[in-house]
Design a protein around this motif. Structure first.
Motif, short mmCIF file in Angstrom:
data_model
loop_
_atom_site.label_atom_id
_atom_site.label_comp_id
_atom_site.label_asym_id
_atom_site.label_seq_id
_atom_site.Cartn_x
_atom_site.Cartn_y
_atom_site.Cartn_z
N VAL A 5 -34.60 -9.69 -3.46
CA VAL A 5 -35.52 -9.79 -2.32
C VAL A 5 -36.96 -9.79 -2.78
CG1 VAL A 5 -35.55 -7.30 -1.82
CG2 VAL A 5 -35.99 -8.94 0.00
N GLY A 57 -40.35 -6.49 0.75
CA GLY A 57 -39.96 -6.46 2.16
C GLY A 57 -41.08 -6.92 3.07
N ARG A 64 -39.37 -11.78 5.52
CA ARG A 64 -38.56 -10.56 5.68
C ARG A 64 -37.45 -10.79 6.71
NH1 ARG A 64 -39.53 -4.78 5.81
NH2 ARG A 64 -38.28 -3.85 7.46
N GLU A 65 -37.84 -11.40 7.84
CA GLU A 65 -36.89 -11.60 8.94
C GLU A 65 -35.76 -12.53 8.50
OE1 GLU A 65 -40.28 -11.80 9.26
OE2 GLU A 65 -40.36 -9.77 10.12
N TYR A 100 -34.66 -13.04 5.52
CA TYR A 100 -33.80 -12.34 4.57
C TYR A 100 -32.85 -11.41 5.31
CZ TYR A 100 -32.30 -9.69 0.44
OH TYR A 100 -31.54 -9.11 -0.55
N LEU A 101 -33.39 -10.65 6.27
CA LEU A 101 -32.55 -9.71 7.01
C LEU A 101 -31.48 -10.42 7.84
CD1 LEU A 101 -35.20 -7.03 8.05
CD2 LEU A 101 -33.27 -6.73 6.47
N GLN A 152 -43.06 -1.48 3.86
CA GLN A 152 -42.10 -2.45 4.43
C GLN A 152 -40.93 -2.69 3.50
OE1 GLN A 152 -43.29 -5.87 6.53
NE2 GLN A 152 -45.43 -5.26 6.64
N THR A 153 -41.21 -2.66 2.19
CA THR A 153 -40.10 -2.81 1.23
C THR A 153 -39.15 -1.62 1.37
OG1 THR A 153 -41.53 -4.02 -0.31
CG2 THR A 153 -39.54 -3.06 -1.24
N THR A 204 -38.62 0.27 4.01
CA THR A 204 -37.80 0.19 5.24
C THR A 204 -36.72 -0.89 5.11
OG1 THR A 204 -39.33 -1.31 6.34
CG2 THR A 204 -39.63 1.04 6.78
N LEU A 205 -37.05 -1.97 4.40
CA LEU A 205 -36.04 -3.02 4.20
C LEU A 205 -34.86 -2.49 3.38
CD1 LEU A 205 -36.19 -6.72 3.78
CD2 LEU A 205 -35.32 -5.51 1.79
N GLU A 249 -32.73 -0.50 5.55
CA GLU A 249 -32.01 -1.33 6.51
C GLU A 249 -30.82 -2.06 5.87
OE1 GLU A 249 -33.35 -4.59 9.78
OE2 GLU A 249 -34.80 -3.07 9.20
N VAL A 250 -31.05 -2.61 4.68
CA VAL A 250 -29.98 -3.41 4.05
C VAL A 250 -28.89 -2.49 3.50
CG1 VAL A 250 -29.42 -5.03 2.19
CG2 VAL A 250 -31.53 -5.33 3.50
#
Ligand code: SAH
Ligand code: SF4
Ligand code: F3S
Length: 484
Positions: free
Chosen positions: A310, A313, A327-328, A330-331, A364-365, A367-368, A371-372
């Motif tokens: 990635v 994030g 980011r979106e 990728y998610l 943001q990285t 939180t990503l 999330e993942v």
């Protein structure tokens, strides 16, 4: 083409003068000469000359090292694990500066060994050697090195070996690029039961931080026919697991008229009898197609593991990195993968401290990652590489901010990885035994389809075979288990 026989200079050429067939013939002849030279050297030394190939960097380099070792064994060298060997080859990596520094650090040590064994030869090859500054530094400050060659002319190694053995001066042969893909080099595989298979070379993505496209050249795919023949040969030879290798396997076949796509290639490899597991590396998120997801989902042999780097994030950082996804996006891709292949293990690469990255971006990285829920993530501090666009971008975070952010990220990565791996507890999974455990000889180490390792009671006779193993004890990133 410049004549490297004169030695002690760098030759840069952009094309191969001979056809692939002529080149193969030429190298076969060089092999015969190499065998004679190595036998003569053995006579002088009073023992079979030994060689030691040390690999830095990625799977591509590991595969190249197997080819280098294959040629050396064919020439009559005996493999050794020790750098005391009569011929030491460093297959180098330059993706981050610390990879380079490790090589320079160890070279001094090789020099002191060479003083005790003047017949000792030292070669450097691989990605570092594609950098003109590095060659200059070695020419001037490491004059005891005998041979330098790059990533584009590996197949000429038999010829280079002969030149080195007949010369006392430093031999340098580095090409800027080549279109040629020469097949059929002898190979010594590190593991009898699994093997990497190059499906493409080079990279055209030019992520702004990355030196790989400069040192490995333009993207070139091998023909699917050659790849499948190689996989068939490997299967006949007892290989049960193949890893298809490329910097961006998802763009396999692009630009070659009539060539099949990567998902189609996977389907073909799946048909090869004897192959029980298929892995591949690396997938660029921007090119990961629905077709690939469907092929993975429906496959019996493709492993339940996807390495999906990635890097960041933050969409803004991703834009500056030239990653060509947000980011979106990728998610969304991860969500789709999880929907279609629920037991898939996802791993990633992350860079911290990219110039332009702020503390908010790094948040943001983090939180990503949460999330993942990656099974594992390789985290790197950004290292500026000469010649890449990002090397001239302005730094935004201080070194302290970067290292603090890095530590925080690492903790989150490790917590999430532990959590993710714990889902396997108590399950029975098929493990391919790779080796006897290096800490406890009563255990063997096996790899699951999702790339997680399990240690369980066993012995060397189990290496290369599959066993059902119950995962009884979770040790964070790996398991202790027992055969059922
Ligand atoms: N082709 C692969 C990556 C190959 S390099 C891909 O695109 O995913 C392996 C990893 O090294 C990259 O994913 C990146 O995270 C890291 N890397 C590359 N260049 C770097 C640099 N200049 N500084 C720090 N890390 C870097
Ligand atoms: Fe480097 Fe990007 Fe190519 Fe990967 S895709 S090798 S990170 S340029
Ligand atoms: Fe390193 Fe070259 Fe691989 S730079 S990561 S060894 S392609």
């Amino acid at each position: 083409m410049l004549n490297w026989r004169e030695a002690d200079f760098t030759s840069y050429t952009s094309t191969v003068a001979l056809s692939a067939e002529e080149e193969e013939q030429r190298q076969k002849e060089a092999m015969q000469t190499a065998r004679k030279l190595v036998a003569e050297l053995g006579g002088q030394l009073g023992h079979t000359p030994t060689c030691c190939v040390v690999t830095f960097g990625c799977q591509m380099n590991a595969r190249d090292s197997e080819k280098i070792l294959g040629i050396l064994m064919d020439a009559g060298y005996q493999e050794s694990d020790s750098e005391e060997a009569d011929f030491v080859i460093y297959n180098t990596c330059t993706v981050r500066d610390n990879a380079n520094q490790r090589v320079y650090g160890r070279l001094g040590h090789l020099n002191s060994m060479k003083k005790k064994n003047p017949q000792k030869r030292i070669a450097l090859c691989g990605c570092m050697i594609q950098e003109p500054d590095v060659i200059e530094k070695i020419r001037t400050s490491y004059r005891f090195v005998d041979l330098l060659f790059g990533t584009h002319n590996l197949y000429k190694f038999p010829e280079l070996l002969c030149t080195m053995l007949q010369n006392d001066r430093m031999v340098i042969d580095v090409w800027k690029a080549t279109d040629a893909i020469v097949e059929d080099l002898p190979v010594v595989r590190k593991y009898p039961f699994k093997s990497g298979v190059n499906i493409m070379f080079g990279c055209d993505n030019y992520c702004t931080y990355c030196i790989v496209p400069y040192v490995r050249g333009r993207e070139r795919s091998r023909s699917s026919k050659e790849i499948l023949q190689e996989v068939e040969r490997l299967a006949k030879d007892g290989v049960v697991e193949v890893m298809l290798l490329g910097q961006n396997v998802n763009s396999y076949g692009n630009g070659i008229e009539g060539e099949i796509s990567f998902p189609e290639l996977l389907k073909e490899v799946e048909q090869v009898e004897g192959i029980r597991r298929i892995r591949f590396m690396t997938s660029h998120p921007k090119d990961l197609s629905d077709e690939l997801i469907a092929v993975m989902r429906d496959s019996e042999k493709i492993c339940r593991h996807l390495h999906l780097p990635v890097q960041s994030g933050s969409s803004e950082v991703l834009r500056k990195m030239n990653r060509r996804y947000t980011r979106e996006q990728y998610l969304e891709l991860v969500a789709k993968l999880r929907r279609e292949i629920p037991d898939l293990s996802i791993t990633t690469d992350i860079i911290v401290g990219f110039p332009g990255e702020t503390k908010e971006d790094l948040e943001q990285t983090i939180t990503l990652v949460k999330e993942v829920g990656y099974d594992n993530a390789f985290t790197f501090i950004y290292s500026p590489r000469t010649g890449t666009p990002a090397a001239s971008y302005e730094k935004t975070m201080s070194d302290d901010e970067i290292s603090q952010g890095f530590e925080r990220l690492l903790t989150v990565v490790q917590d999430k990885a532990r959590e993710s791996v714990s889902r396997l507890y108590g399950r029975v999974e098929e493990a391919l035994v790779e080796e006897v455990n290096s800490h406890d000889a009563a255990l063997v180490t096996g790899r699951l389809s999702n790339n997680v390792l399990v240690h369980f009671p066993g012995d060397a006779s189990m290496i290369g075979k599959f066993y059902p193993v119950k995962l009884t004890e979770n040790r964070g990133f790996y398991y202790i288990g027992e055969m059922v």
